[in-house]
Design an enzyme around this catalytic site. Structure first.
Site, mmCIF file in Angstrom:
data_model
loop_
_atom_site.group_PDB
_atom_site.id
_atom_site.type_symbol
_atom_site.label_atom_id
_atom_site.label_comp_id
_atom_site.label_asym_id
_atom_site.label_seq_id
_atom_site.Cartn_x
_atom_site.Cartn_y
_atom_site.Cartn_z
ATOM 1 N N LYS A 22 0.853 -1.185 0.000
ATOM 2 C CA LYS A 22 0.000 0.000 0.000
ATOM 3 C C LYS A 22 0.895 1.244 0.000
ATOM 4 O O LYS A 22 1.858 1.313 0.762
ATOM 5 C CB LYS A 22 -0.905 -0.043 1.237
ATOM 6 C CG LYS A 22 -2.030 0.950 1.204
ATOM 7 C CD LYS A 22 -3.109 0.594 2.207
ATOM 8 C CE LYS A 22 -4.154 1.685 2.248
ATOM 9 N NZ LYS A 22 -5.311 1.345 3.057
ATOM 10 N N GLU A 71 -20.047 -5.508 9.011
ATOM 11 C CA GLU A 71 -21.044 -4.759 9.781
ATOM 12 C C GLU A 71 -22.155 -5.661 10.311
ATOM 13 O O GLU A 71 -22.670 -5.447 11.414
ATOM 14 C CB GLU A 71 -21.640 -3.633 8.915
ATOM 15 C CG GLU A 71 -20.681 -2.485 8.627
ATOM 16 C CD GLU A 71 -19.652 -2.757 7.529
ATOM 17 O OE1 GLU A 71 -19.734 -3.835 6.899
ATOM 18 O OE2 GLU A 71 -18.779 -1.906 7.308
ATOM 19 N N ARG A 78 -25.963 -2.075 5.639
ATOM 20 C CA ARG A 78 -25.696 -3.480 5.346
ATOM 21 C C ARG A 78 -26.226 -4.413 6.435
ATOM 22 O O ARG A 78 -26.437 -5.593 6.197
ATOM 23 C CB ARG A 78 -24.185 -3.644 5.208
ATOM 24 C CG ARG A 78 -23.784 -4.964 4.749
ATOM 25 C CD ARG A 78 -22.363 -4.958 4.282
ATOM 26 N NE ARG A 78 -22.260 -4.545 2.896
ATOM 27 C CZ ARG A 78 -21.140 -4.636 2.176
ATOM 28 N NH1 ARG A 78 -20.052 -5.111 2.726
ATOM 29 N NH2 ARG A 78 -21.120 -4.261 0.919
HETATM 30 C C1 LIG Z 1 -19.032 -2.072 3.891
HETATM 31 C C2 LIG Z 1 -17.853 -1.164 4.047
HETATM 32 N N1 LIG Z 1 -17.356 -0.941 5.284
HETATM 33 C C3 LIG Z 1 -16.304 -0.113 5.437
HETATM 34 C C4 LIG Z 1 -15.724 0.489 4.358
HETATM 35 C C5 LIG Z 1 -14.587 1.480 4.556
HETATM 36 N N2 LIG Z 1 -13.373 1.053 3.852
HETATM 37 C C6 LIG Z 1 -12.983 1.636 2.711
HETATM 38 S S1 LIG Z 1 -11.602 0.995 2.106
HETATM 39 C C7 LIG Z 1 -11.462 -0.077 3.380
HETATM 40 C C8 LIG Z 1 -10.312 -1.030 3.434
HETATM 41 C C9 LIG Z 1 -10.184 -1.816 2.175
HETATM 42 O O1 LIG Z 1 -9.079 -2.665 2.257
HETATM 43 P P1 LIG Z 1 -8.823 -3.702 1.105
HETATM 44 O O2 LIG Z 1 -10.103 -4.296 0.641
HETATM 45 O O3 LIG Z 1 -7.782 -4.655 1.573
HETATM 46 O O4 LIG Z 1 -8.276 -2.820 -0.087
HETATM 47 P P2 LIG Z 1 -6.954 -1.929 -0.152
HETATM 48 O O5 LIG Z 1 -7.351 -0.540 0.196
HETATM 49 O O6 LIG Z 1 -5.985 -2.479 0.812
HETATM 50 O O7 LIG Z 1 -6.526 -2.052 -1.571
HETATM 51 C C10 LIG Z 1 -12.501 0.097 4.280
HETATM 52 C C11 LIG Z 1 -12.655 -0.652 5.524
HETATM 53 C C12 LIG Z 1 -16.280 0.247 3.094
HETATM 54 N N3 LIG Z 1 -15.822 0.816 1.988
HETATM 55 N N4 LIG Z 1 -17.343 -0.577 2.977
#
Ligand SMILES: Cc1ncc(C[n+]2csc(CCOP(=O)(O)OP(=O)(O)O)c2C)c(N)n1
Length: 640
Positions: free
Chosen positions: A283, A369, A397
């Site tokens: 990242k 969630e 959700r």
């Molecule tokens: C249902 C939901 N809960 C919380 C979030 C907030 N959120 C946005 S990005 C993220 C982390 C994503 O991590 P990953 O899927 O590993 O992707 P990366 O950013 O590491 O590429 C979160 C928790 C979201 N987008 N959707």
């Protein structure tokens, strides 16, 4: 940086004209452009930086938009946007009228699925693959999922179904070991063990050596242990769990080597069934500040590229999030039953301090969630006082869990809904516009909205003292700047607060609308319209007595809320007065029942008439339809 290639790439077809050996140069240019634009306009940076080579390799290999690339969450898809004809518009990112921060079908044929809430890509991709096969078509479907995307139930439901249906879908697991904060949970641990090479073979070799060294009985022991080691194999061979679920597992491979990515994609692209390609990325890759602090550079405001410093005016007031975080710590000091839950948003919800102060009473459950709500329900069954801090939009959700697992048992769970109302640049997927409606539809749920950060404290205190479910919804951003009472106050459930007495009309304002309505009332007074202003405090239960008296005394009522008008506060006040046979007229100020775009909050508030000017204008126009009872008759601008 001088761009040798990027300025000539307007589509994946242009990208394919670039010789393969020049792709690392394209990657460097793409990164440079990403950083320079996002440093000026803000946005999600670190995840997109980590996905640069992967994005290039995907568009080099596949034939989008015929082939479908489905991004999970989509905040890592900035490179994809730039390569698919949106390079010139990229500087309009997340601004009103500009391009979205997430893939949106209406924006480009290359955006195959609207995303932003995590964990949906595998299900969406599977649907596309099934449609393809039913129609007898022939194209590739690729889902790109982060490692944290696998912590959510819906992603696992998708894997479950894909493994059974055996459709030709390539799932790319983009594993950077990070959610927004470090990824959590047993699946993250499993992926970590794969990546960091605790392979079966290494372990067995070491174990066998050890067993054989046992004097005399070593060889016999080895025979017995081999059986045991075989049963452990499932857990130790990389990707074995995915293989057992019906996927061909490939990886882990280096997600920053375009060459390696292209070679492997060429090999797996025509696999007939589900394939999981495990790609390891970093990242923030390529921008040292983001590599060092990926969490800080996940979503950024404007910053200085060379120093990495953010251009942020010092806040005049603490954010609602930080006041929530501090308050829940204060309350937890006094009450050991209080536990706090987040669904992968520890910092975002302000629970970081709690997580450090009360590590045993803090739970980050991942992007889950639904589980968070049921987990809270279980805790409440056993006498704990759980506080589940979840953004308004993400709690959508978990609606069945709220209804079935909290309200039917009338459990004392406190829901802290951050980012309620219009959130701004993240746009339609993130605006928290429905919580007032979906929460107040549930029997026994108390729903509160504070007018300022001080009232937020009292509402949390009140919520935790109720013997049933309660929700407090509050906005993104800074509070009003009011002093915080040292002592907590118990608010009377369902009782509104009279803030200002005026003779002609009554404005019933909820949450964030209270202060703008107070200011609007002052301006209206100068125009001859005297307004009583009420801080409604409760969306449920409504202060029926007070609202009924006001409805019968005043010329008309105004309701004001930062939530959808469809079934919202205004609609419920109207229904209640109708049921009580109180004849009145009501002007409802709310967010219209349509998709609200992305853009700066002040701009969107103005657009929908939710700012002071808009409130004054709406009330003034409405008042023109009524002969006011007051002596100081309303003089409209054109009369004076
Ligand atoms: C249902 C939901 N809960 C919380 C979030 C907030 N959120 C946005 S990005 C993220 C982390 C994503 O991590 P990953 O899927 O590993 O992707 P990366 O950013 O590491 O590429 C979160 C928790 C979201 N987008 N959707």
């Amino acid at each position: 940086m001088e761009y040798q290639y990027l300025t000539r790439i307007d589509s994946p077809a242009d990208l394919k004209k670039v010789p393969r050996e020049a792709l690392p140069q394209v990657a460097a240019e793409l990164r440079d452009y990403l950083i320079s634009v996002v440093s000026k306009v803000g946005g999600h940076l670190a995840s997109s930086l980590g996905a640069v080579e992967l994005t290039l390799a995907l568009h080099y290999t596949f034939d989008a938009p015929r082939d479908k690339i489905v991004w999970d969450v989509g905040h890592q898809a900035y490179g994809h946007k730039i390569l698919t004809g949106r390079r010139d518009r990229f500087p309009t990112l997340r601004q009103y009228g500009g391009i979205s921060g997430f893939p949106v079908r209406a924006e480009s044929p290359y955006d195959t699925f609207n995303v932003a809430h995590a964990c949906t890509a595998i299900s969406g991709a599977l649907g596309m693959a099934v449609a393809r096969d039913l129609k007898g078509e022939n194209f590739h479907v690729v889902a790109v999922v982060g490692d944290a995307g696998l912590t959510g139930g819906v992603a696992l439901e998708g894997i479950n179904n894909l493994g059974t249906l055996q459709k030709k879908v390539l799932v790319i697991l983009n594993d950077n070991e990070m959610s927004i904060s470090p990824n959590v949970g047993a699946i993250a641990g499993y992926l970590n063990r794969i990546v960091h090479g605790q392979s079966y073979h290494r372990l067995t070799h070491e174990a066998e050596k050890m067993i054989l060294s046992v004097p005399r009985i070593g060889p016999r022991l080895l025979r017995i242990s081999r059986d045991l080691l075989d049963s452990a194999k499932t857990l130790l061979i990389p990707g074995m769990v995915f293989e057992e679920l019906g996927f061909e597992y490939v990886g882990p491979i280096n997600g920053h080597s375009v060459d390696e990515l292209l070679d492997v994609l060429a090999k797996v692209k025509d696999n007939p069934g589900p394939t999981l390609l495990h790609v390891v990325t970093q990242k923030g890759k390529g921008y040292p500040h983001a590599e060092k602090l990926p969490m800080k550079y996940h979503g950024v405001t404007q910053f200085d590229v060379s120093t990495g410093a953010f251009h942020k005016a010092p806040a005049k007031a603490p954010s609602y999030t930080s006041v929530f975080g501090k308050t829940v710590c204060e309350l937890a000091e006094k009450d050991p039953r209080i536990v706090a839950i987040t669904a992968a948003m520890c910092e975002g919800t302000g629970l970081d301090e709690f997580s450090k102060k009360f590590p045993r009473r803090f739970f980050d459950v991942g992007i889950a969630e639904q589980h968070a709500v049921d987990f809270a329900a279980g805790l409440a069954c056993e006498g704990m006082r759980p506080v589940a801090a979840i953004y308004s939009t993400f709690l959508q959700r978990a609606y069945d869990q709220l209804a079935h697992d909290i309200c039917l048992m009338h459990l004392p769970v406190t829901l802290a809904l951050d980012r309620a109302g219009i959130v701004g640049a993240d746009g339609p997927t993130h605006h928290g516009l429905y919580d007032l409606v979906y929460l107040s539809a549930l029997p026994g749920m108390v729903v509160m909205a504070p007018k300022d950060e001080n009232e937020l404290r009292h509402m949390l205190y009140t919520a935790l003292s109720i013997d049933g479910p309660a929700a407090v919804r509050y906005p993104r951003g800074n509070g009003i700047g009011v002093p915080l009472d040292p002592e907590f106050k118990q608010l009377e459930i369902g009782k509104a607060e009279i803030l200002h007495d005026g003779g002609d009309i009554a404005i019933l304002a909820l949450g964030t609308m209270v202060y703008p309505c107070l200011e609007a009332a002052q301006r209206l007074e100068a125009m001859g319209i005297r307004a009583t202003v009420i801080n409604a405090r409760f969306m449920k239960p409504l202060d029926e007595e007070l609202f009924s008296v006001l409805a019968s005394e005043k010329q008309f009522l105004v309701t004001a809320e930062e939530g959808t008008e469809a079934g919202g506060f205004g609609a419920q006040v109207a229904a209640m007065l109708h049921d009580r046979r109180v004849p009145t007229s009501i002007l409802r100020i709310a967010v219209p029942d349509r998709i609200i775009p992305h853009g700066a909050p002040n701009l969107l508030h103005a657009k929908y008439g939710l700012d002071v000017e808009g409130i004054v204008e709406k009330i003034k126009n409405y008042a023109e339809e009524f002969p006011l009872r007051s002596e100081t008759r309303y003089r409209s601008a054109h009369q004076s």
